[in-house]
Design a protein around this motif. Sequence first.
Motif, PDB file in Angstrom:
ATOM      1  N   GLU A 254      54.474  26.824  13.285  1.00  0.00           N
ATOM      2  CA  GLU A 254      55.375  27.782  13.936  1.00  0.00           C
ATOM      3  C   GLU A 254      54.869  29.214  13.788  1.00  0.00           C
ATOM      4  OE1 GLU A 254      58.916  26.686  11.915  1.00  0.00           O
ATOM      5  OE2 GLU A 254      59.270  24.897  13.166  1.00  0.00           O
ATOM      6  N   LYS A 255      54.279  29.544  12.622  1.00  0.00           N
ATOM      7  CA  LYS A 255      53.731  30.883  12.422  1.00  0.00           C
ATOM      8  C   LYS A 255      52.569  31.135  13.379  1.00  0.00           C
ATOM      9  CE  LYS A 255      54.927  31.442   7.505  1.00  0.00           C
ATOM     10  NZ  LYS A 255      55.688  32.697   7.608  1.00  0.00           N
ATOM     11  N   ILE A 256      51.717  30.138  13.558  1.00  0.00           N
ATOM     12  CA  ILE A 256      50.577  30.289  14.464  1.00  0.00           C
ATOM     13  C   ILE A 256      51.054  30.431  15.903  1.00  0.00           C
ATOM     14  CG2 ILE A 256      48.561  29.085  15.426  1.00  0.00           C
ATOM     15  CD1 ILE A 256      48.105  27.940  12.575  1.00  0.00           C
ATOM     16  N   ILE A 257      52.015  29.611  16.303  1.00  0.00           N
ATOM     17  CA  ILE A 257      52.577  29.692  17.653  1.00  0.00           C
ATOM     18  C   ILE A 257      53.156  31.082  17.905  1.00  0.00           C
ATOM     19  CG2 ILE A 257      54.495  28.873  19.091  1.00  0.00           C
ATOM     20  CD1 ILE A 257      53.971  26.063  17.856  1.00  0.00           C
ATOM     21  N   GLU A 258      53.857  31.606  16.903  1.00  0.00           N
ATOM     22  CA  GLU A 258      54.462  32.938  17.041  1.00  0.00           C
ATOM     23  C   GLU A 258      53.390  34.021  17.144  1.00  0.00           C
ATOM     24  OE1 GLU A 258      57.517  35.921  14.609  1.00  0.00           O
ATOM     25  OE2 GLU A 258      57.083  33.909  13.834  1.00  0.00           O
ATOM     26  N   GLN A 259      52.365  33.925  16.309  1.00  0.00           N
ATOM     27  CA  GLN A 259      51.342  34.974  16.297  1.00  0.00           C
ATOM     28  C   GLN A 259      50.556  35.036  17.597  1.00  0.00           C
ATOM     29  OE1 GLN A 259      48.809  36.130  13.230  1.00  0.00           O
ATOM     30  NE2 GLN A 259      50.265  35.883  11.572  1.00  0.00           N
ATOM     31  N   VAL A 260      50.328  33.880  18.237  1.00  0.00           N
ATOM     32  CA  VAL A 260      49.551  33.898  19.489  1.00  0.00           C
ATOM     33  C   VAL A 260      50.463  33.927  20.711  1.00  0.00           C
ATOM     34  CG1 VAL A 260      47.688  32.656  18.343  1.00  0.00           C
ATOM     35  CG2 VAL A 260      49.314  31.385  19.742  1.00  0.00           C
ATOM     36  N   ASP A 261      51.780  33.957  20.461  1.00  0.00           N
ATOM     37  CA  ASP A 261      52.761  33.989  21.555  1.00  0.00           C
ATOM     38  C   ASP A 261      52.545  32.814  22.499  1.00  0.00           C
ATOM     39  OD1 ASP A 261      54.917  34.921  23.005  1.00  0.00           O
ATOM     40  OD2 ASP A 261      53.708  36.307  24.215  1.00  0.00           O
ATOM     41  N   SER A 262      52.546  31.623  21.912  1.00  0.00           N
ATOM     42  CA  SER A 262      52.252  30.398  22.663  1.00  0.00           C
ATOM     43  C   SER A 262      53.536  29.635  22.992  1.00  0.00           C
ATOM     44  CB  SER A 262      51.330  29.500  21.819  1.00  0.00           C
ATOM     45  OG  SER A 262      51.147  28.241  22.417  1.00  0.00           O
ATOM     46  N   GLY A 263      53.442  28.834  24.010  1.00  0.00           N
ATOM     47  CA  GLY A 263      54.569  27.957  24.364  1.00  0.00           C
ATOM     48  C   GLY A 263      54.389  26.549  23.839  1.00  0.00           C
ATOM     49  N   SER A 264      53.440  26.356  22.916  1.00  0.00           N
ATOM     50  CA  SER A 264      53.165  25.022  22.373  1.00  0.00           C
ATOM     51  C   SER A 264      54.372  24.453  21.640  1.00  0.00           C
ATOM     52  CB  SER A 264      51.979  25.070  21.407  1.00  0.00           C
ATOM     53  OG  SER A 264      50.790  25.429  22.060  1.00  0.00           O
ATOM     54  N   GLY A 265      54.565  23.144  21.796  1.00  0.00           N
ATOM     55  CA  GLY A 265      55.575  22.431  21.022  1.00  0.00           C
ATOM     56  C   GLY A 265      54.921  21.629  19.908  1.00  0.00           C
ATOM     57  N   LEU A 266      55.745  20.993  19.084  1.00  0.00           N
ATOM     58  CA  LEU A 266      55.251  20.179  17.975  1.00  0.00           C
ATOM     59  C   LEU A 266      55.493  18.709  18.243  1.00  0.00           C
ATOM     60  CD1 LEU A 266      56.555  22.220  14.891  1.00  0.00           C
ATOM     61  CD2 LEU A 266      54.471  22.547  16.219  1.00  0.00           C
ATOM     62  N   LYS A 267      54.530  17.890  17.857  1.00  0.00           N
ATOM     63  CA  LYS A 267      54.650  16.438  17.991  1.00  0.00           C
ATOM     64  C   LYS A 267      54.317  15.815  16.641  1.00  0.00           C
ATOM     65  CE  LYS A 267      52.350  12.468  20.165  1.00  0.00           C
ATOM     66  NZ  LYS A 267      51.214  12.063  21.041  1.00  0.00           N
TER      67      LYS A 267
END
Length: 314
Positions: A254-267
């Motif tokens: 979640e920290k990485i997703i936030e830092q790169v402003d990504s729309g990635s989800g988790l599986k």
Amino acid sequence: MRVLVTGGAGFIGSHTCESLLEKGHEVVCLDNLDPYYDVSIKKRNLDLLESHDRFEFVEGDVRNAELVSKLVRGVDAVNHQAAQAGVRISVENPMKPHSVNTEGTLNLLEAARENNVKHFLFSSSSSVYGGAPNLPFEENAVKIPVSPYGVSKLAAENYVRIYNELHELPTVSLRYFTVYGPRMRPDLAISIFTERALKGKEIEIFGDGKQTRDFTYINDIVRAQNECLEKGMGDGKAYNVGSGERVTVNELAEKIIEQVDSGSGLKHTDPRKGDARHTWADTSKAEEKLGWKPRYGLEEGLEKFIDWYREERL
């Protein structure tokens, strides 16, 4: 000072070589360029180092006792970073980490003893603790490795201690906790999560993601090595080198997703054999004996790594 760095073309080893060169030392780098991951990454690391006139690269294996003996002759210190990495890979092929990590270390110790080396640093791992029940891990905690990799590192660590006790060889072991930063291996979680987040792809997490890790930025690792060398640490003991903090793998993603402003989800997928449930370093012993403590928190370290990744690997 003339220093032999094993595994010097790898992630941690290349930073080790770079720092030693910056401090004015002569560096002999031994690496077998094992294709465990893309060899071109290691060759790019070497390109950064070979511009120094005090750097020498030797392609070879720590399991080659004759070569190791030749290289150790005439050096003041050995900084032993070479290893067959990969907790999960070690479950599938336990013989290779035993051969490289344990027997290779024993080769180096014998050569160091025969040549009266003044300083021997061994890169150990938090994997020696494995399923130890009490957190954070203190150095004297019970060791319950949960992978052949962890067993190989613990066996090597004991050889390092024994050579100090029996032969008065000045040795020290540093137990690294999940190292990350520029030039890190592409098969590690932070590399994988960053790549997928930057591409907007789903991030796969093994197990429930509630397992915790103590992530340590590479600059803090190298600084601990330098403290050992400069202080002449050779008491045969092991010291934790970690951030002293832990996060869940879910929180990391979640920290990485936030830092790169990504729309990635988790599986979430099935857990993997050999993975420890938790790692967390008590670093008070390193602070007391080495005068070392971590300087980089995860937020700052991730920011630096992501900036590097965007520039160098995308």
